[in-house]
Design an enzyme around this catalytic site. Structure first.
Site, mmCIF file in Angstrom:
data_model
loop_
_atom_site.group_PDB
_atom_site.id
_atom_site.type_symbol
_atom_site.label_atom_id
_atom_site.label_comp_id
_atom_site.label_asym_id
_atom_site.label_seq_id
_atom_site.Cartn_x
_atom_site.Cartn_y
_atom_site.Cartn_z
ATOM 1 N N ASP A 87 52.739 44.157 27.513
ATOM 2 C CA ASP A 87 52.136 42.881 27.871
ATOM 3 C C ASP A 87 52.383 41.858 26.765
ATOM 4 O O ASP A 87 52.226 42.162 25.569
ATOM 5 C CB ASP A 87 50.620 43.120 28.042
ATOM 6 C CG ASP A 87 49.899 41.973 28.712
ATOM 7 O OD1 ASP A 87 50.249 41.658 29.856
ATOM 8 O OD2 ASP A 87 48.979 41.408 28.091
ATOM 9 N N GLU A 94 57.183 41.832 28.175
ATOM 10 C CA GLU A 94 56.935 40.576 28.897
ATOM 11 C C GLU A 94 56.989 39.419 27.909
ATOM 12 O O GLU A 94 56.261 39.413 26.915
ATOM 13 C CB GLU A 94 55.552 40.625 29.566
ATOM 14 C CG GLU A 94 55.246 39.380 30.363
ATOM 15 C CD GLU A 94 53.750 39.150 30.592
ATOM 16 O OE1 GLU A 94 53.402 38.512 31.581
ATOM 17 O OE2 GLU A 94 52.935 39.602 29.757
HETATM 18 C C1 BGC Z 1 49.273 39.902 32.279
HETATM 19 C C2 BGC Z 1 48.100 39.185 32.862
HETATM 20 C C3 BGC Z 1 47.004 39.172 31.821
HETATM 21 C C4 BGC Z 1 47.503 38.595 30.492
HETATM 22 C C5 BGC Z 1 46.569 38.885 29.382
HETATM 23 C C6 BGC Z 1 49.670 39.011 31.143
HETATM 24 O O1 BGC Z 1 50.712 38.331 31.103
HETATM 25 O O2 BGC Z 1 50.338 40.084 33.173
HETATM 26 O O3 BGC Z 1 47.666 39.744 34.049
HETATM 27 O O4 BGC Z 1 45.931 38.407 32.276
HETATM 28 O O5 BGC Z 1 48.739 39.139 30.125
HETATM 29 O O6 BGC Z 1 46.624 40.229 29.041
#
Ligand code: BGC
Length: 550
Positions: free
Chosen positions: A213, A282
């Site tokens: 994440d 990500e």
């Molecule tokens: C996840 C989200 C989340 C955020 C904070 C992201 O990009 O995909 O769903 O709310 O990170 O953890």
């Protein structure tokens, strides 16, 4: 060892490179399958559905967080990295899930949320006690300005200042998301060690990889400098909706810090101790996402893949848009590796976001199935599900509640998976579902589509089978993408196999000029045009054309 032993050992060794070109199916566990009747999906439910997942022809699943959590951000606020939240089951349930998936040849990736924890995590509880405790510097704490206001101008994505006052320490702490998601201080070696220990815990349990994440949020500027303003002409709403002032800043100091590369190298070195572990990071950045992707995936010391936001954009993806993305990526990361997605648990489902006809939906799937990179499919997109309408009273997502009604949040893409038409909950649960099942989804259930050969579900299966059958589409090089009007085209090559791929990305017919050479049409099971003849090939709306070089 004899030569034969060596050959047998090599043949049995896991493919370290399995992730390259892999298709990953994202599961949002709250909404996939409930096995207990409490209205919330769980790990046993996922295990029950492994045969369905395997039938799609995907290589792996990515399960959104199921760790212990107060669920303020539905699991993206972790209070224990090394356990399963009772709502989702137990560690034994997780082990059974991994075994069932592996049994069907499906790898398991889990979602590590390392950038922040829940404010209920014991680390934060200790850190906030006073300024001298053993974990005092595990989070990003800072004194107020002399006038009592936050230390700088950083904003939270979920609205308001990125700083929250804490009366115990008489200091602010940083949170890029909810106030209950304090950011860890990655400048501390102890924090890094603790996170690597948590990662090792899951590697030892047999996971094949991780979705990481928000990896570009790991570090914040040590000097906590103000972010500069971003002029309106450079703003875009790929990461946050246009009504969110987060888009008004250039996030030079609150994220994307150079120190991240050293941490990613430590993370990668840990993964490299296991036979075939992988990770996809990500990278959320509206301006420099692809460049960061290049930096983080270059060489062998960063993450294997980065999850790109380019195809998650609110604007419908055009042939020219694909060319622009690929050209930028090529410049930023000639040997980098992207993971593409049209939908996920954070954005409006693409069938609705881009207002897609059934042909357009299938056209995009065929196109993505041929692109260089790995792919993430989000549960339900294989059914062509539109965004569900969720009434304000049913909203769960704090982000949507904050920005309603201009931005309705993420509940509309998180409603339960629909398995059957006959049951009012679509076969998801025998109880009241935590988010209402989209009523327009019921006629698109898995059971309904299984018996209809023209349904999107079968198109997805055909695309994935076609991709898997052609190594050039999985691992091959890709020539420069080109757009002739609305027709996107490129070639993929691998070990002597070259495939020409073209896609009419419009609602109008088009004429395709085949490249020189001798070609044999393939992919007609995906509706691909017959390209035997050289010269102009007629393409119907959203029709692809695949041809194998003779
Ligand atoms: C996840 C989200 C989340 C955020 C904070 C992201 O990009 O995909 O769903 O709310 O990170 O953890």
């Amino acid at each position: 060892m004899t030569q034969m032993d060596t050959e047998i050992t090599a043949a049995m060794a896991p493919d370290k490179d399995w992730w390259r070109g892999a298709v990953i199916y994202q599961i949002y566990p709250r909404s996939f399958q409930d096995s207990t009747g409490n209205g919330i999906g769980d790990l046993i439910g996922i295990t029950q559905r492994i045969p369905y997942i395997a039938s799609l022809g995907v290589d792996a699943i990515w399960i959104s967080p199921f760790f212990t959590s107060p669920m303020k951000d539905f699991g993206y606020d972790v209070s224990n990295y090394c356990d399963v939240d009772p709502m989702f089951g137990t560690l034994d349930d997780f082990d059974a899930l991994v075994a069932a998936a592996h049994d069907k040849g499906v790898k398991v990736m889990i979602d590590l949320v390392l950038s922040h924890t829940s404010d209920q995590h014991p680390w934060f509880r200790e850190s906030r006690k006073d300024r001298d405790n053993a974990k005092a510097d595990w989070y990003v704490w800072a004194d107020p300005k002399p006038d009592g206001t936050p230390p700088n101008n950083w904003l939270s994505i979920f609205g308001g200042s990125g700083w929250q006052w804490d009366a115990r320490r008489e200091q602010y702490y940083l949170h890029n998301f909810l106030t209950s998601q304090p950011d860890l201080n990655f400048h501390s070696a102890q924090v890094q060690d603790a996170l690597l220990d948590a990662t090792r815990f899951w590697l030892e349990r047999g996971v094949d990889g991780f979705r990481l994440d928000t990896i570009n949020f790991y570090f914040a500027d040590k000097m906590l400098r103000d972010n500069p303003a971003l002029p309106p002409e450079r703003r875009n709403d790929t990461i946050a909706p246009s009504v969110n002032p987060y888009n008004h800043q250039e996030h030079l100091f609150s994220k994307n810090q150079p120190e991240n590369l050293a941490f990613l190298a430590r993370f990668r070195a840990l993964l490299d101790q296991y036979p075939a572990a992988t990770c996809v990071g990500e990278v959320g950045d509206a301006q420099r996402g692809l460049e960061l992707l290049g930096t983080y995936t270059a060489g062998e010391t960063g993450v294997h893949m980065c999850y790109a936001f380019e195809f998650l954009s609110p604007d419908r993806l055009s042939a020219q848009g694909v060319v622009e993305t690929m050209t930028r990526l090529e410049a930023a990361a000639p040997d980098g590796w992207a993971c593409w997605a049209f939908s996920n648990h954070d954005v409006v489902r693409h069938a609705t976001r881009w207002n897609l006809s059934p042909q357009a939906l299938c056209g995009y799937t065929s196109m993505m199935g041929a692109l260089r990179g790995s792919l993430c499919l989000y549960q339900g997109e294989e059914l062509g599900l539109p965004e569900a309408d969720v009434a304000f009273d049913d909203l769960q997502d704090p982000y949507g509640i904050e920005f309603w009604p201009e931005f309705k949040g993420r509940d509309g893409c998180r409603t339960p998976m629909v398995w059957e038409l006959s049951n009012h909950n679509g076969g998801f649960s025998t109880g009241k579902a935590w988010l209402p099942v989209g009523q327009a989804h019921l006629t698109r259930s898995v059971a309904a589509q299984e018996s209809d050969p023209c349904a999107p579900l079968h198109h997805y299966r055909r695309v994935l089978a076609f991709r898997r059958a052609h190594p050039a589409l999985v691992k091959g090089t890709q020539t420069q993408t080109q757009a002739q009007g609305d027709v996107l085209q490129f070639q993929r090559s691998h070990e002597g196999q070259t495939i020409f791929c073209a896609f009419n990305m419009s609602d109008r017919p088009a004429v395709l000029q085949m490249p020189a050479g001798e070609w044999r049409a393939i992919g007609t099971e995906l509706g691909g045009a017959t390209a035997d003849a050289l010269g102009g090939v007629h393409l119907d709306q959203w029709q692809p054309c695949f041809a194998l070089k003779r």
